[in-house]
Scaffold this motif. Structure first.
Motif, mmCIF file in Angstrom:
data_model
loop_
_atom_site.group_PDB
_atom_site.id
_atom_site.type_symbol
_atom_site.label_atom_id
_atom_site.label_comp_id
_atom_site.label_asym_id
_atom_site.label_seq_id
_atom_site.Cartn_x
_atom_site.Cartn_y
_atom_site.Cartn_z
ATOM 1 N N ASN A 192 0.810 -1.222 0.000
ATOM 2 C CA ASN A 192 0.000 0.000 0.000
ATOM 3 C C ASN A 192 0.844 1.274 0.000
ATOM 4 O O ASN A 192 0.370 2.322 0.462
ATOM 5 C CB ASN A 192 -0.906 -0.009 1.244
ATOM 6 N N VAL A 193 2.099 1.178 -0.436
ATOM 7 C CA VAL A 193 2.975 2.353 -0.429
ATOM 8 C C VAL A 193 2.855 3.095 -1.761
ATOM 9 O O VAL A 193 3.732 3.067 -2.602
ATOM 10 C CB VAL A 193 4.437 1.945 -0.125
ATOM 11 N N TYR A 194 1.720 3.713 -1.970
ATOM 12 C CA TYR A 194 1.562 4.632 -3.087
ATOM 13 C C TYR A 194 0.659 5.748 -2.609
ATOM 14 O O TYR A 194 -0.141 5.568 -1.681
ATOM 15 C CB TYR A 194 1.000 3.929 -4.339
ATOM 16 N N ILE A 195 0.782 6.897 -3.206
ATOM 17 C CA ILE A 195 0.202 8.100 -2.615
ATOM 18 C C ILE A 195 -1.320 8.024 -2.455
ATOM 19 O O ILE A 195 -1.857 8.355 -1.424
ATOM 20 C CB ILE A 195 0.559 9.351 -3.461
ATOM 21 N N GLY A 196 -2.030 7.582 -3.478
ATOM 22 C CA GLY A 196 -3.488 7.629 -3.411
ATOM 23 C C GLY A 196 -3.943 9.077 -3.415
ATOM 24 O O GLY A 196 -3.356 9.916 -4.099
ATOM 25 N N GLU A 197 -4.934 9.393 -2.602
ATOM 26 C CA GLU A 197 -5.409 10.778 -2.581
ATOM 27 C C GLU A 197 -4.363 11.679 -1.931
ATOM 28 O O GLU A 197 -3.863 11.386 -0.841
ATOM 29 C CB GLU A 197 -6.710 10.864 -1.783
ATOM 30 N N TYR A 198 -4.006 12.772 -2.614
ATOM 31 C CA TYR A 198 -2.989 13.680 -2.077
ATOM 32 C C TYR A 198 -3.578 14.441 -0.908
ATOM 33 O O TYR A 198 -4.547 15.176 -1.049
ATOM 34 C CB TYR A 198 -2.530 14.639 -3.183
ATOM 35 N N ASN A 199 -2.994 14.200 0.238
ATOM 36 C CA ASN A 199 -3.570 14.725 1.454
ATOM 37 C C ASN A 199 -2.432 15.119 2.393
ATOM 38 O O ASN A 199 -2.138 14.414 3.345
ATOM 39 C CB ASN A 199 -4.414 13.587 2.067
ATOM 40 N N PRO A 200 -1.738 16.218 2.080
ATOM 41 C CA PRO A 200 -0.472 16.501 2.755
ATOM 42 C C PRO A 200 -0.619 16.756 4.245
ATOM 43 O O PRO A 200 -1.624 17.303 4.700
ATOM 44 C CB PRO A 200 0.029 17.755 2.039
ATOM 45 N N LYS A 201 0.401 16.344 4.981
ATOM 46 C CA LYS A 201 0.398 16.573 6.424
ATOM 47 C C LYS A 201 0.829 17.991 6.741
ATOM 48 O O LYS A 201 0.435 18.568 7.718
ATOM 49 C CB LYS A 201 1.375 15.605 7.092
ATOM 50 N N GLY A 202 1.697 18.542 5.942
ATOM 51 C CA GLY A 202 2.200 19.891 6.199
ATOM 52 C C GLY A 202 3.189 20.247 5.125
ATOM 53 O O GLY A 202 3.555 19.412 4.310
ATOM 54 N N LYS A 203 3.613 21.492 5.100
ATOM 55 C CA LYS A 203 4.493 21.924 4.012
ATOM 56 C C LYS A 203 5.952 21.978 4.438
ATOM 57 O O LYS A 203 6.825 22.253 3.627
ATOM 58 C CB LYS A 203 4.060 23.316 3.529
ATOM 59 N N GLU A 204 6.226 21.691 5.683
ATOM 60 C CA GLU A 204 7.567 21.965 6.204
ATOM 61 C C GLU A 204 8.665 21.132 5.539
ATOM 62 O O GLU A 204 9.799 21.540 5.494
ATOM 63 C CB GLU A 204 7.598 21.784 7.739
ATOM 64 N N ASP A 205 8.298 19.994 4.993
ATOM 65 C CA ASP A 205 9.299 19.068 4.487
ATOM 66 C C ASP A 205 9.394 19.047 2.971
ATOM 67 O O ASP A 205 9.878 18.087 2.406
ATOM 68 C CB ASP A 205 8.896 17.658 4.956
ATOM 69 N N VAL A 249 4.968 8.770 1.067
ATOM 70 C CA VAL A 249 3.532 8.539 1.247
ATOM 71 C C VAL A 249 3.092 9.027 2.630
ATOM 72 O O VAL A 249 2.038 9.646 2.777
ATOM 73 C CB VAL A 249 3.195 7.043 1.046
ATOM 74 N N LYS A 250 3.917 8.764 3.628
ATOM 75 C CA LYS A 250 3.566 9.206 4.985
ATOM 76 C C LYS A 250 3.453 10.735 5.023
ATOM 77 O O LYS A 250 2.564 11.292 5.661
ATOM 78 C CB LYS A 250 4.625 8.739 5.980
ATOM 79 N N ALA A 251 4.346 11.405 4.285
ATOM 80 C CA ALA A 251 4.330 12.870 4.298
ATOM 81 C C ALA A 251 3.168 13.440 3.496
ATOM 82 O O ALA A 251 2.716 14.548 3.757
ATOM 83 C CB ALA A 251 5.648 13.394 3.740
ATOM 84 N N ARG A 252 2.687 12.673 2.526
ATOM 85 C CA ARG A 252 1.705 13.251 1.612
ATOM 86 C C ARG A 252 0.292 12.735 1.785
ATOM 87 O O ARG A 252 -0.618 13.156 1.086
ATOM 88 C CB ARG A 252 2.155 12.997 0.174
ATOM 89 N N ASN A 253 0.108 11.752 2.609
ATOM 90 C CA ASN A 253 -1.240 11.237 2.808
ATOM 91 C C ASN A 253 -1.424 10.874 4.276
ATOM 92 O O ASN A 253 -1.038 9.799 4.718
ATOM 93 C CB ASN A 253 -1.466 10.011 1.904
ATOM 94 N N ARG A 254 -2.001 11.785 5.040
ATOM 95 C CA ARG A 254 -2.025 11.568 6.486
ATOM 96 C C ARG A 254 -2.903 10.390 6.875
ATOM 97 O O ARG A 254 -2.680 9.758 7.895
ATOM 98 C CB ARG A 254 -2.395 12.835 7.238
ATOM 99 N N GLU A 255 -3.905 10.027 6.034
ATOM 100 C CA GLU A 255 -4.738 8.866 6.367
ATOM 101 C C GLU A 255 -3.924 7.574 6.374
ATOM 102 O O GLU A 255 -4.212 6.655 7.105
ATOM 103 C CB GLU A 255 -5.880 8.702 5.358
ATOM 104 N N LYS A 256 -2.898 7.533 5.523
ATOM 105 C CA LYS A 256 -2.117 6.302 5.405
ATOM 106 C C LYS A 256 -0.945 6.245 6.381
ATOM 107 O O LYS A 256 -0.284 5.218 6.487
ATOM 108 C CB LYS A 256 -1.545 6.181 3.986
ATOM 109 N N ALA A 257 -0.659 7.341 7.054
ATOM 110 C CA ALA A 257 0.586 7.438 7.819
ATOM 111 C C ALA A 257 0.780 6.300 8.824
ATOM 112 O O ALA A 257 1.865 5.729 8.922
ATOM 113 C CB ALA A 257 0.643 8.785 8.532
ATOM 114 N N GLY A 258 -0.254 5.912 9.554
ATOM 115 C CA GLY A 258 -0.130 4.867 10.582
ATOM 116 C C GLY A 258 0.248 3.528 9.961
ATOM 117 O O GLY A 258 1.185 2.854 10.412
#
Ligand code: SF4
Ligand code: FES
Length: 223
Positions: A121-134, A175-184
């Motif tokens: 499941n390591v692909y972006i899917g819906e773009y849902n960024p956690k933040g812009k800092e990175d 993916v963790k940085a760009r899709n907060r739903e998938k981060a866990g």
């Protein structure tokens, strides 16, 4: 100049060495030289015998697709970015990448990289960024070509069945940085398939043609 190539006609057939004489310019990439060897109606080896065209892969010819990744004089590299004038010695030895099944001559099947990213499941899917800092690091990591050179030199990566290597670690970060739903989910997948097996040899960073800061991705994931 002698060009020695480790060839294989079809998957699972017996590999063999074949050599060619190249007397053209040194101001040319390995990809360009292979093109020249293949040019013409007959391909002649160094014994003067007719032989089959050399199989190798390319698309962009400017270091952007990763298709031409191979082992050049025992160093994994992109053929289109490696110039004859920069190689040492009077012989060039070409092999296919050794961690993937050979399809034909210098062409390998790297589909395991994409299968791994899909199955975990390591692909972006819906773009849902956690933040812009990175963003700077995200941009650097997004340059990955999936060429597999980092896997070729990794002492822990074998056939991609248990340890997934640098390309996977970087995509986990992205993916963790760009899709907060998938981060866990991504965090636990990363821990199981990368963090517990990486020995920090970091040879992956030395060969990466895109200079991807894998160590930094690892640090961000570990944090
Ligand atoms: S991390 Fe670098 S060496 Fe590894 S697949 Fe991506 S571009 Fe190629
Ligand atoms: S052909 Fe695209 S990277 Fe070499």
């Amino acid at each position: 100049m002698k060009i020695r190539i480790f060839r294989q006609k079809v998957p699972d057939s017996e590999p063999y060495w074949e050599a060619f004489n190249y007397d053209g310019t040194m101001e040319i990439s390995v990809a360009g030289m292979l093109d020249k060897l293949n040019f013409g109606d007959d391909i002649i080896n160094d014994l003067g015998e007719k032989t089959d065209r050399i199989g190798w892969d390319c698309s962009c010819l400017q270091g952007m697709c990763g298709a031409c990744a191979m082992v050049i004089n025992e160093t994994p590299a992109l053929a289109c970015e490696t110039f004859l004038k920069n190689l040492k010695g009077d012989e060039v030895v070409l092999r296919p990448l050794r961690k993937f099944p050979v399809v034909h001559d210098l062409i390998v099947d790297r589909s395991v990289i994409h299968e791994t990213l899909k199955s975990t499941n390591v692909y972006i899917g819906e773009y849902n960024p956690k933040g812009k800092e990175d963003h700077e690091h995200q941009y650097a990591v997004a340059n990955c070509l999936k060429c597999g050179l980092c896997l070729e030199v990794c002492p822990n990566y074998t056939d991609g069945k248990s340890f997934y290597g640098a390309v996977y670690a970087n995509d986990c970060y992205l993916v963790k940085a760009r899709n907060r739903e998938k981060a866990g989910d991504i965090r636990s997948s990363y821990a199981g398939h990368f963090a517990n097996s990486c020995s920090k040899a970091l040879s992956c960073m030395e060969v990466c043609p895109m200079h991807i800061p894998t160590l930094s991705s690892m640090a961000k994931m570990n944090r």
